[in-house]
Design an enzyme around this catalytic site. Sequence first.
Site, PDB file in Angstrom:
ATOM      1  N   ASP A 333     -80.198 -43.111 -73.896  1.00 32.10           N
ATOM      2  CA  ASP A 333     -81.569 -43.477 -73.566  1.00 32.10           C
ATOM      3  C   ASP A 333     -82.214 -44.122 -74.770  1.00 32.10           C
ATOM      4  O   ASP A 333     -81.826 -43.807 -75.887  1.00 32.10           O
ATOM      5  CB  ASP A 333     -82.383 -42.184 -73.393  1.00 32.10           C
ATOM      6  CG  ASP A 333     -82.438 -41.758 -71.984  1.00 32.10           C
ATOM      7  OD1 ASP A 333     -81.989 -42.519 -71.140  1.00 32.10           O
ATOM      8  OD2 ASP A 333     -82.941 -40.649 -71.754  1.00 32.10           O
ATOM      9  N   ASP A 627     -82.962 -37.485 -69.982  1.00 32.36           N
ATOM     10  CA  ASP A 627     -84.094 -36.573 -70.089  1.00 32.36           C
ATOM     11  C   ASP A 627     -84.817 -36.414 -68.765  1.00 32.36           C
ATOM     12  O   ASP A 627     -85.428 -35.402 -68.500  1.00 32.36           O
ATOM     13  CB  ASP A 627     -85.076 -37.041 -71.184  1.00 32.36           C
ATOM     14  CG  ASP A 627     -85.461 -38.512 -71.040  1.00 32.36           C
ATOM     15  OD1 ASP A 627     -85.086 -39.131 -70.027  1.00 32.36           O
ATOM     16  OD2 ASP A 627     -86.146 -39.035 -71.933  1.00 32.36           O
ATOM     17  N   ASP A 631     -81.770 -37.814 -63.901  1.00 38.50           N
ATOM     18  CA  ASP A 631     -80.592 -38.094 -64.730  1.00 38.50           C
ATOM     19  C   ASP A 631     -79.503 -37.051 -64.550  1.00 38.50           C
ATOM     20  O   ASP A 631     -78.381 -37.230 -65.001  1.00 38.50           O
ATOM     21  CB  ASP A 631     -80.982 -38.130 -66.222  1.00 38.50           C
ATOM     22  CG  ASP A 631     -81.828 -39.341 -66.545  1.00 38.50           C
ATOM     23  OD1 ASP A 631     -81.784 -40.301 -65.762  1.00 38.50           O
ATOM     24  OD2 ASP A 631     -82.533 -39.314 -67.558  1.00 38.50           O
TER      25      ASP A 631
HETATM   26  P1  ATP Z   1     -85.600 -44.773 -71.677  1.00 39.05           P
HETATM   27  O1  ATP Z   1     -84.382 -44.889 -70.876  1.00 39.05           O
HETATM   28  O2  ATP Z   1     -85.716 -45.769 -72.745  1.00 39.05           O
HETATM   29  O3  ATP Z   1     -85.887 -43.380 -72.127  1.00 39.05           O
HETATM   30  P2  ATP Z   1     -86.926 -44.608 -69.356  1.00 39.05           P
HETATM   31  O4  ATP Z   1     -85.754 -44.938 -68.527  1.00 39.05           O
HETATM   32  O5  ATP Z   1     -87.353 -43.202 -69.473  1.00 39.05           O
HETATM   33  O6  ATP Z   1     -86.767 -45.192 -70.755  1.00 39.05           O
HETATM   34  P3  ATP Z   1     -89.126 -45.071 -67.820  1.00 39.05           P
HETATM   35  O7  ATP Z   1     -89.885 -43.904 -68.311  1.00 39.05           O
HETATM   36  O8  ATP Z   1     -88.450 -45.075 -66.523  1.00 39.05           O
HETATM   37  O9  ATP Z   1     -88.105 -45.509 -68.898  1.00 39.05           O
HETATM   38  O10 ATP Z   1     -90.118 -46.298 -67.911  1.00 39.05           O
HETATM   39  C1  ATP Z   1     -89.810 -47.544 -67.397  1.00 39.05           C
HETATM   40  C2  ATP Z   1     -91.074 -48.361 -67.287  1.00 39.05           C
HETATM   41  O11 ATP Z   1     -91.981 -47.692 -66.435  1.00 39.05           O
HETATM   42  C3  ATP Z   1     -91.812 -48.558 -68.590  1.00 39.05           C
HETATM   43  O12 ATP Z   1     -91.433 -49.769 -69.201  1.00 39.05           O
HETATM   44  C4  ATP Z   1     -93.262 -48.626 -68.179  1.00 39.05           C
HETATM   45  O13 ATP Z   1     -93.635 -49.947 -67.873  1.00 39.05           O
HETATM   46  C5  ATP Z   1     -93.296 -47.813 -66.911  1.00 39.05           C
HETATM   47  N1  ATP Z   1     -93.840 -46.464 -67.158  1.00 39.05           N
HETATM   48  C6  ATP Z   1     -93.363 -45.517 -67.989  1.00 39.05           C
HETATM   49  N2  ATP Z   1     -94.089 -44.398 -67.924  1.00 39.05           N
HETATM   50  C7  ATP Z   1     -95.057 -44.618 -67.025  1.00 39.05           C
HETATM   51  C8  ATP Z   1     -96.136 -43.844 -66.494  1.00 39.05           C
HETATM   52  N3  ATP Z   1     -96.364 -42.597 -66.886  1.00 39.05           N
HETATM   53  N4  ATP Z   1     -96.941 -44.408 -65.571  1.00 39.05           N
HETATM   54  C9  ATP Z   1     -96.722 -45.654 -65.161  1.00 39.05           C
HETATM   55  N5  ATP Z   1     -95.748 -46.434 -65.602  1.00 39.05           N
HETATM   56  C10 ATP Z   1     -94.920 -45.951 -66.529  1.00 39.05           C
END
Ligand code: ATP
Length: 751
Positions: A333, A627, A631
């Site tokens: 991640d 996380d 996942d």
């Molecule tokens: P990583 O794999 O790097 O940890 P992630 O897979 O957890 O990231 P996400 O949390 O799914 O990434 O976020 C993807 C996209 O969703 C972000 O680029 C953002 O634009 C949007 N995003 C993240 N958190 C929120 C939220 N709480 N509310 C709305 N949109 C969000």
Amino acid sequence: MLLTTSESSTYSASEVAGRLQVDIRTGLKWTEAKYRSKIIGHNELNVNEEEPTWKKYIEQFKNPLILLLLGSALVSVIMKQYDDAVSITIAIIIVVTVAFIQEYRSEKSLEELKKLVPPECHCLREGQLDTFLARELVPGDVVYLNVGDRVPADVRLFEAIDLSIDESSFTGETEPGRKSTELILSSATNKDHTNMKNVAFMGTLVRCGNGKGIVVSTGERSEFGEVFKMMQAEEAPKTPLQKSMDILGAQLSFYSFLIIGVIMLLGWLQGKPLTEMFNISVSLAVAAIPEGLPIVVTVTLALGVMRMAKRNAIVKKLPTVETLGCVNVICSDKTGTLTKNEMTATIIITSDGYMADVTGAGYNDQGEIHIRNCNNVEMAKSNITNLLEIGAVCNNAYIQNGTLLGQPTEGALIAVAMKNGMYATAENYVRIQEYPFSSEQKMMAVKCIHKYNNNKEEIFFAKGALEMLLPQCTKYMFGTQTVPLTKQNEAEFLAEAYEIGRKGLRVLALAKGRSLQDLIYCGLVGITDPPRPLVRESIEMLMQSGVRVKMVTGDAQETAMAIANLIGIDTIHQQTLSGQEMDQLNEHQLDKVANNVSVFYRVTPRHKLAIVKSLQRTGNIVGMTGDGVNDGVALKKADIGIAMGKNGTDVCKEAADMILVNDDFHTIIAAIEEGKAIFYNIRNFVRFQLSTSIAALSLIALATLMGIANPLNAMQILWINIIMDGPPAQSLGVEPVDHDVLKQKPRNIIS
Ligand code: ATP
């Protein structure tokens, strides 16, 4: 005053609150909670009555090698060689006792390890939302449940927003059950857990949405108590290494008996007396058996697991330790593992082009918003305030005295609103509905009514990835007007987002409107999340030792690439692939490209699973970090599933083989190092023990063949094996390993 879980489902939430004497707006008082905890006890399930120690001691004698030795002692008695019989028996007792003590100690330490990642809960006490250990909960406590949480006790829900709970560990039902808050009338159906829709059961997992409820039963009184006891009864399986040691033991016994048989035959042909031959055969048997071997293996593994724990990697199962030395690809991640997950908004761009830079760091109001050169500062300020209001209202995080409760991305939005003097904006609205964030949708929205406006009109606030939000927008803010959104505007906004993303910032788009399909786009906030220290070095070290690192992120391509470049993931010779592109490929095509992709972006948990499977199909041993709540499947499938201890959801920790206590990527290296070290150590002492056994065996065999008197009797060989072999073997097991070993390529799993 106490209620059973099933009773609570037939009362309304306010009745339950009344009976348990709690105000659901403020929760219990700390003093009251402490008092209840004293009377009712902690919210924990007591471990089963343990097997008595003497039984565990007797268990040690069941080892085939020990049985063989006992057989030799018996033969000695029959042969009236009492001194041999006595010394063999003493030796057996020593071996068994040492084995017992060591195993007992490592078992105890492993139990301690389990306590290192204790379940936590979010509980309201004296009006403050706090995160503390779930064992402190008492009936009457008000708990908040979020997606990914493990339910800490039996909870009667009084709020459930899109709440689905996975009760498979409990009811066997694989589909998550939807929860509501309404009371259940018929008490006849209450015995059936699936019918108790208004109760969240201890030990189940929140798959979607969020909710609030009152704790009704804790610990053994919870419905999960019974199930838990059953689960405890299950025995831990043997590790592959232990299994191969067992096989080695069996093979050794077989071959030694063969040799013993041949020697006895020869001796008999040479006309030697039978008693002498028996004597020799006992010596041979003793010589051939590496008595201490199985226990040294277990202890070495257990010691390794403890050393890893000291380095912040909790390994849940012993076999993981071995697999760690074989991993050759790690899919990681980005947020929180490669980066710090300390999000700070640093740039704001409104839809009408006003730009501002934000200073300060952390979850507080320390920092300023500097509007860049513009002709209408007042207008810029007002539009920025409008933009930040969306971020603050469409938000589930809280900041209390500089600490954040909730998602860092949301915390950053609250902090920037605070820097703009907006401390309680969200309180101006009553939230009617929430459309929770999911990694698939990549956006979140809330439906609200303004508390102080007379027109009780509903208004939607939404935030998320720009490309997901724009299709829902029909207009955008321009000054004080709303203007229809054209394709050209969209292209411009996407270009702006791209520019911010290229600097490595996470981009959030914000919009509001009267309906979810007809939103007004208001602008973007760029959020920085710096790489963790040492990540660059760790990736370099991993690459040197033949482990490739791939970034798997939900963020946009430009953001992912910028961070990848910063931390030394190769984006020049390797490709990038998006979740959408992956959907276009069939398995075979994906297998062809996956090895050459270093950054997977805009992926969902479903893609993570596809990536793991594809890499495994092409012969890789895959470590995958995770996380999020979804996942879990990918973590289960990966050869080593790695969960984040701090920010990881309970679902993830459940599915993972290893937990990084500090969420730090560098810890993976430490774990791989230990994994390799342990394997090499075990190999070393097995070789050492075998070499002495073979030497003794050959010496006696040769002496017998040449007709010379037996140079070593059984007693002597036994003492050599125990005193001379045991301690050095054990110390070889804990030997710090040469750095060259750590740099070696991952071990081939088949060898
Ligand atoms: P990583 O794999 O790097 O940890 P992630 O897979 O957890 O990231 P996400 O949390 O799914 O990434 O976020 C993807 C996209 O969703 C972000 O680029 C953002 O634009 C949007 N995003 C993240 N958190 C929120 C939220 N709480 N509310 C709305 N949109 C969000």
